[in-house]
Design an enzyme around this catalytic site. Structure first.
Site, PDB file in Angstrom:
ATOM      1  N   CYS A   1       0.834  -1.205   0.000  1.00 16.61           N
ATOM      2  CA  CYS A   1       0.000   0.000   0.000  1.00 16.61           C
ATOM      3  C   CYS A   1       0.867   1.253   0.000  1.00 16.61           C
ATOM      4  O   CYS A   1       0.566   2.233  -0.691  1.00 16.61           O
ATOM      5  CB  CYS A   1      -0.914  -0.001   1.219  1.00 16.61           C
ATOM      6  SG  CYS A   1      -1.926  -1.489   1.335  1.00 16.61           S
ATOM      7  N   THR A   2       1.950   1.223   0.775  1.00 19.29           N
ATOM      8  CA  THR A   2       2.833   2.395   0.830  1.00 19.29           C
ATOM      9  C   THR A   2       3.436   2.674  -0.544  1.00 19.29           C
ATOM     10  O   THR A   2       3.474   3.821  -0.997  1.00 19.29           O
ATOM     11  CB  THR A   2       3.940   2.149   1.880  1.00 19.29           C
ATOM     12  OG1 THR A   2       3.318   1.866   3.131  1.00 19.29           O
ATOM     13  CG2 THR A   2       4.848   3.366   2.013  1.00 19.29           C
TER      14      THR A   2
END
Lengths: 219, 219
Positions: free
Chosen positions: B46-47
């Site tokens: 996600c990052t």
């Protein structure tokens, strides 16, 4: 609209294809399978897509991946249309089966209906849906594209490699990842476990939160 | 599993984001909007995805496309996590809003639940769903990727350009199309109409069926 999404079981329908009748689970067997629908035979984007799938078939086969097309045209139409696809594709053969779903039962069950597209009789047509089915017969990943956007087989190949890496190792693939680039270690793996699992080592991003969740490695 | 698919209206929910409260249709306005969910803040893939979206934000803005993230974390979590994303992204700012859906109401309505992923309390988490919403507030195209596969922003850009071309001209984009390459003329356009619509001309593929449905042009 009801339909299949990731994590769902692929229903074990009996289907008719230009290679004969088969049950979906028998076709999948122990392989990853790409089940992809197209709006209609003898239409432009579909011809380029099925030709491109034929051109990529050996790349998918090298990863143990089977291909399975689907539209609402009948088997006779598929067989006539394949002559066009192969001529456009400079003789490259369409070796994968294409399901015939003239009663539109499968496209409803498999979440492949495009509500914006109808044929000349007003019947619903399939979208460019593409489901990647795992050896466990579950949907792993899906694309839903409209009639006007042809799919990108390089992206399909990329995500197949990601799925297979994640099934084999406790890893995931970052945004825009390409085969050969570093992967990230799954969040559930502690640093101690990671040292054992990945003896080649891993790099942890230094982040303001002080949390060590972004760890890159190569497998 | 019920949920959104292409052709459906985006529900006009009131949502809470790290940029304040908004109604979804007000945010979309007259623009294409990319609504994308991620499983959780402070997790690795996600990052990299939200960082990549920040890096691509100017490319999307140049096409008039807005971005809107979504996860089940709260606004405070989003704001803390953004510091990590921006540090990882060499200071590039996350300028788009991220919806906070801690009650998991939106992810169910928007077909963004991953049935295979739960948080430490056993709650369902979102998949990597990405819906492209048109200025008419309808879903135009969707990706559903599992937690282990980061999305490819180049593919997202490619399909946005395809959708915008097809909305402007009676064309569609063939398999593996890239911006600048020839497009195909929509099947509903007769050859006579095509001559008027595309004065730059078009090439018709010569196929065994003798049908002239595969016509390439540049717009």
């Amino acid at each position: 609209m009801p339909g299949l999404t990731i994590g769902d079981d692929l229903p074990n329908f009996q289907v008719e294809t230009n290679h004969g009748k088969m049950k979906l689970h028998d076709y999948v067997g122990d392989s990853y399978t790409i089940l992809f629908s197209h709006p209609g035979d003898f239409t432009p984007v579909c011809t380029t897509e099925l030709a491109m799938m034929a051109a990529y078939a050996s790349k998918f086969a090298a990863k143990g991946v089977k291909l399975l097309g689907l539209s609402c045209d009948d088997v006779q139409s598929h067989n006539e249309w394949i002559k066009d696809i192969e001529a456009y594709n400079k003789g490259q053969k369409v070796t994968y089966p294409i399901i015939a779903d003239p009663k539109r039962e499968l496209i409803k069950q498999l979440n492949m209906v495009d509500p914006d597209e109808t044929d000349s009789s007003g019947h619903k047509l399939p979208s460019r849906a593409l489901h990647i089915v795992g050896p466990d017969k579950k949907i792993k990943l899906s694309f839903l594209y409209p009639a006007s956007t042809g799919r990108n087989m390089d992206e399909v190949l990329r995500v197949v490699e990601s799925l297979q890496k994640a099934a084999k190792y406790k890893v995931a693939t970052p945004a825009n990842w390409k085969p050969g680039e570093p992967l990230v270690i799954a969040p559930g793996v502690s640093n101690e476990e990671a040292k054992e699992m990945f003896p080649q080592g891993f790099d942890t991003a230094n982040l303001p939160s002080g949390k060590s969740y972004l760890r890159f490695t190569n497998v």
